[in-house]
Design a protein around this motif. Structure first.
Motif, PDB file in Angstrom:
ATOM      1  N   THR A   9       0.840  -1.187   0.000  1.00  0.00           N
ATOM      2  CA  THR A   9       0.000   0.000   0.000  1.00  0.00           C
ATOM      3  C   THR A   9       0.883   1.248   0.000  1.00  0.00           C
ATOM      4  O   THR A   9       2.042   1.195   0.421  1.00  0.00           O
ATOM      5  N   VAL A  10       0.351   2.333  -0.492  1.00  0.00           N
ATOM      6  CA  VAL A  10       1.044   3.616  -0.585  1.00  0.00           C
ATOM      7  C   VAL A  10       2.396   3.429  -1.300  1.00  0.00           C
ATOM      8  O   VAL A  10       3.462   3.593  -0.730  1.00  0.00           O
ATOM      9  N   CYS A  11       2.306   3.067  -2.571  1.00  0.00           N
ATOM     10  CA  CYS A  11       3.498   2.804  -3.375  1.00  0.00           C
ATOM     11  C   CYS A  11       3.270   3.367  -4.777  1.00  0.00           C
ATOM     12  O   CYS A  11       2.646   2.709  -5.611  1.00  0.00           O
ATOM     13  N   PRO A  12       3.737   4.583  -5.035  1.00  0.00           N
ATOM     14  CA  PRO A  12       3.543   5.181  -6.360  1.00  0.00           C
ATOM     15  C   PRO A  12       4.132   4.346  -7.499  1.00  0.00           C
ATOM     16  O   PRO A  12       3.523   4.248  -8.572  1.00  0.00           O
ATOM     17  N   LEU A  13       5.285   3.724  -7.282  1.00  0.00           N
ATOM     18  CA  LEU A  13       5.848   2.868  -8.331  1.00  0.00           C
ATOM     19  C   LEU A  13       4.951   1.667  -8.613  1.00  0.00           C
ATOM     20  O   LEU A  13       4.837   1.222  -9.760  1.00  0.00           O
ATOM     21  N   CYS A  14       4.306   1.159  -7.572  1.00  0.00           N
ATOM     22  CA  CYS A  14       3.395   0.028  -7.734  1.00  0.00           C
ATOM     23  C   CYS A  14       2.184   0.437  -8.564  1.00  0.00           C
ATOM     24  O   CYS A  14       1.733  -0.314  -9.445  1.00  0.00           O
ATOM     25  N   GLU A  15       1.642   1.607  -8.299  1.00  0.00           N
ATOM     26  CA  GLU A  15       0.494   2.104  -9.060  1.00  0.00           C
ATOM     27  C   GLU A  15       0.868   2.300 -10.530  1.00  0.00           C
ATOM     28  O   GLU A  15       0.100   1.950 -11.425  1.00  0.00           O
ATOM     29  N   LYS A  16       2.049   2.836 -10.785  1.00  0.00           N
ATOM     30  CA  LYS A  16       2.506   3.030 -12.156  1.00  0.00           C
ATOM     31  C   LYS A  16       2.669   1.678 -12.857  1.00  0.00           C
ATOM     32  O   LYS A  16       2.267   1.512 -14.011  1.00  0.00           O
ATOM     33  N   ALA A  17       3.246   0.718 -12.161  1.00  0.00           N
ATOM     34  CA  ALA A  17       3.418  -0.620 -12.734  1.00  0.00           C
ATOM     35  C   ALA A  17       2.068  -1.248 -13.065  1.00  0.00           C
ATOM     36  O   ALA A  17       1.893  -1.857 -14.127  1.00  0.00           O
ATOM     37  N   LYS A  18       1.104  -1.082 -12.179  1.00  0.00           N
ATOM     38  CA  LYS A  18      -0.229  -1.634 -12.409  1.00  0.00           C
ATOM     39  C   LYS A  18      -0.856  -0.992 -13.639  1.00  0.00           C
ATOM     40  O   LYS A  18      -1.433  -1.689 -14.480  1.00  0.00           O
ATOM     41  N   ASN A  33      -2.736 -10.428 -11.093  1.00  0.00           N
ATOM     42  CA  ASN A  33      -3.009 -10.730  -9.692  1.00  0.00           C
ATOM     43  C   ASN A  33      -2.118  -9.828  -8.840  1.00  0.00           C
ATOM     44  O   ASN A  33      -0.904  -9.993  -8.828  1.00  0.00           O
ATOM     45  N   GLU A  34      -2.723  -8.880  -8.149  1.00  0.00           N
ATOM     46  CA  GLU A  34      -1.973  -7.950  -7.306  1.00  0.00           C
ATOM     47  C   GLU A  34      -1.808  -8.562  -5.916  1.00  0.00           C
ATOM     48  O   GLU A  34      -2.791  -8.959  -5.282  1.00  0.00           O
ATOM     49  N   ILE A  35      -0.569  -8.641  -5.440  1.00  0.00           N
ATOM     50  CA  ILE A  35      -0.270  -9.295  -4.162  1.00  0.00           C
ATOM     51  C   ILE A  35       0.457  -8.308  -3.254  1.00  0.00           C
ATOM     52  O   ILE A  35       1.533  -7.819  -3.590  1.00  0.00           O
ATOM     53  N   ASP A  36      -0.136  -8.051  -2.099  1.00  0.00           N
ATOM     54  CA  ASP A  36       0.462  -7.165  -1.099  1.00  0.00           C
ATOM     55  C   ASP A  36       1.484  -7.965  -0.293  1.00  0.00           C
ATOM     56  O   ASP A  36       1.123  -8.898   0.434  1.00  0.00           O
ATOM     57  N   ILE A  37       2.756  -7.610  -0.410  1.00  0.00           N
ATOM     58  CA  ILE A  37       3.808  -8.382   0.258  1.00  0.00           C
ATOM     59  C   ILE A  37       3.716  -8.303   1.775  1.00  0.00           C
ATOM     60  O   ILE A  37       4.259  -9.156   2.472  1.00  0.00           O
ATOM     61  N   LEU A  49      12.757  -4.715  -0.662  1.00  0.00           N
ATOM     62  CA  LEU A  49      13.488  -3.626  -1.310  1.00  0.00           C
ATOM     63  C   LEU A  49      13.331  -3.612  -2.827  1.00  0.00           C
ATOM     64  O   LEU A  49      13.887  -2.750  -3.493  1.00  0.00           O
ATOM     65  N   MET A  50      12.553  -4.544  -3.363  1.00  0.00           N
ATOM     66  CA  MET A  50      12.450  -4.672  -4.817  1.00  0.00           C
ATOM     67  C   MET A  50      11.151  -4.134  -5.405  1.00  0.00           C
ATOM     68  O   MET A  50      11.103  -3.871  -6.592  1.00  0.00           O
ATOM     69  N   ILE A  51      10.112  -4.014  -4.626  1.00  0.00           N
ATOM     70  CA  ILE A  51       8.787  -3.760  -5.179  1.00  0.00           C
ATOM     71  C   ILE A  51       8.713  -2.455  -5.957  1.00  0.00           C
ATOM     72  O   ILE A  51       9.448  -1.517  -5.647  1.00  0.00           O
ATOM     73  N   GLY A  64      11.187  -2.823  -9.381  1.00  0.00           N
ATOM     74  CA  GLY A  64      11.554  -1.422  -9.133  1.00  0.00           C
ATOM     75  C   GLY A  64      10.874  -0.513 -10.139  1.00  0.00           C
ATOM     76  O   GLY A  64       9.663  -0.514 -10.244  1.00  0.00           O
ATOM     77  N   MET A  65      11.675   0.247 -10.870  1.00  0.00           N
ATOM     78  CA  MET A  65      11.118   1.114 -11.909  1.00  0.00           C
ATOM     79  C   MET A  65      10.832   0.243 -13.128  1.00  0.00           C
ATOM     80  O   MET A  65      11.699  -0.014 -13.957  1.00  0.00           O
ATOM     81  N   ILE A  66       9.600  -0.231 -13.210  1.00  0.00           N
ATOM     82  CA  ILE A  66       9.206  -1.186 -14.239  1.00  0.00           C
ATOM     83  C   ILE A  66       9.317  -0.555 -15.623  1.00  0.00           C
ATOM     84  O   ILE A  66       8.841   0.558 -15.862  1.00  0.00           O
ATOM     85  N   ASP A  67       9.952  -1.307 -16.537  1.00  0.00           N
ATOM     86  CA  ASP A  67      10.079  -0.886 -17.928  1.00  0.00           C
ATOM     87  C   ASP A  67       9.080  -1.684 -18.757  1.00  0.00           C
ATOM     88  O   ASP A  67       9.247  -2.896 -18.939  1.00  0.00           O
ATOM     89  N   VAL A  68       8.050  -1.013 -19.230  1.00  0.00           N
ATOM     90  CA  VAL A  68       6.982  -1.689 -19.961  1.00  0.00           C
ATOM     91  C   VAL A  68       7.521  -2.395 -21.207  1.00  0.00           C
ATOM     92  O   VAL A  68       7.018  -3.447 -21.597  1.00  0.00           O
TER      93      VAL A  68
END
Length: 85
Positions: A9-18, A33-37, A49-51, A64-68
Motif C-alpha cells: 500500500t502507498v506505493c507510487p511505483l506500484c500504481e505506475k506498474a499496475k 493478480n496484485e499481491i500485497d507483500i 526492497l524490490m517492489i 523497481g522502476m518497471i520498464d513496460v
C-alpha cells in the motif's frame, strides 16, 4: 498468461506498474493478480526492497522502476504460447 504484481500500500511505483500492466492487458491475454507483500512474511522478506515486482508464470521479469518495453519483449518472445489480440 498469469501475471503476479507484488506491491504494497502507498506505493507510487506500484500504481505506475499496475497502470502499465493494464495497458499491456489490452494487447495480450493477461490475468493480473496484485499481491500485497505485507500480507505474507516470506514475500515481505524476499521483495521488501524490490517492489514492485512483475512475475509472469513464476519468472521475475522486472522490478523497481518497471520498464513496460522489457515486459512487452518478454511477452512477444512467448508468442508461440499465445496470440496477441
Amino acid at each position: 498468461m498469469y501475471v503476479n504484481l507484488y506491491t504494497r500500500t502507498v506505493c507510487p511505483l506500484c500504481e505506475k506498474a499496475k497502470d502499465q500492466l493494464l495497458k499491456l492487458a489490452q494487447q495480450f491475454p493477461l490475468v493480473i493478480n496484485e499481491i500485497d507483500i505485507y500480507q505474507n512474511d516470506r514475500l515481505l522478506e524476499k521483495y521488501h526492497l524490490m517492489i514492485p515486482v512483475v512475475e509472469i508464470d513464476g519468472k521475475e521479469i522486472d522490478y523497481g522502476m518497471i520498464d513496460v518495453e522489457t515486459i512487452r519483449r518478454y511477452l512477444l518472445e512467448r508468442d508461440d504460447e499465445f496470440v496477441e489480440h
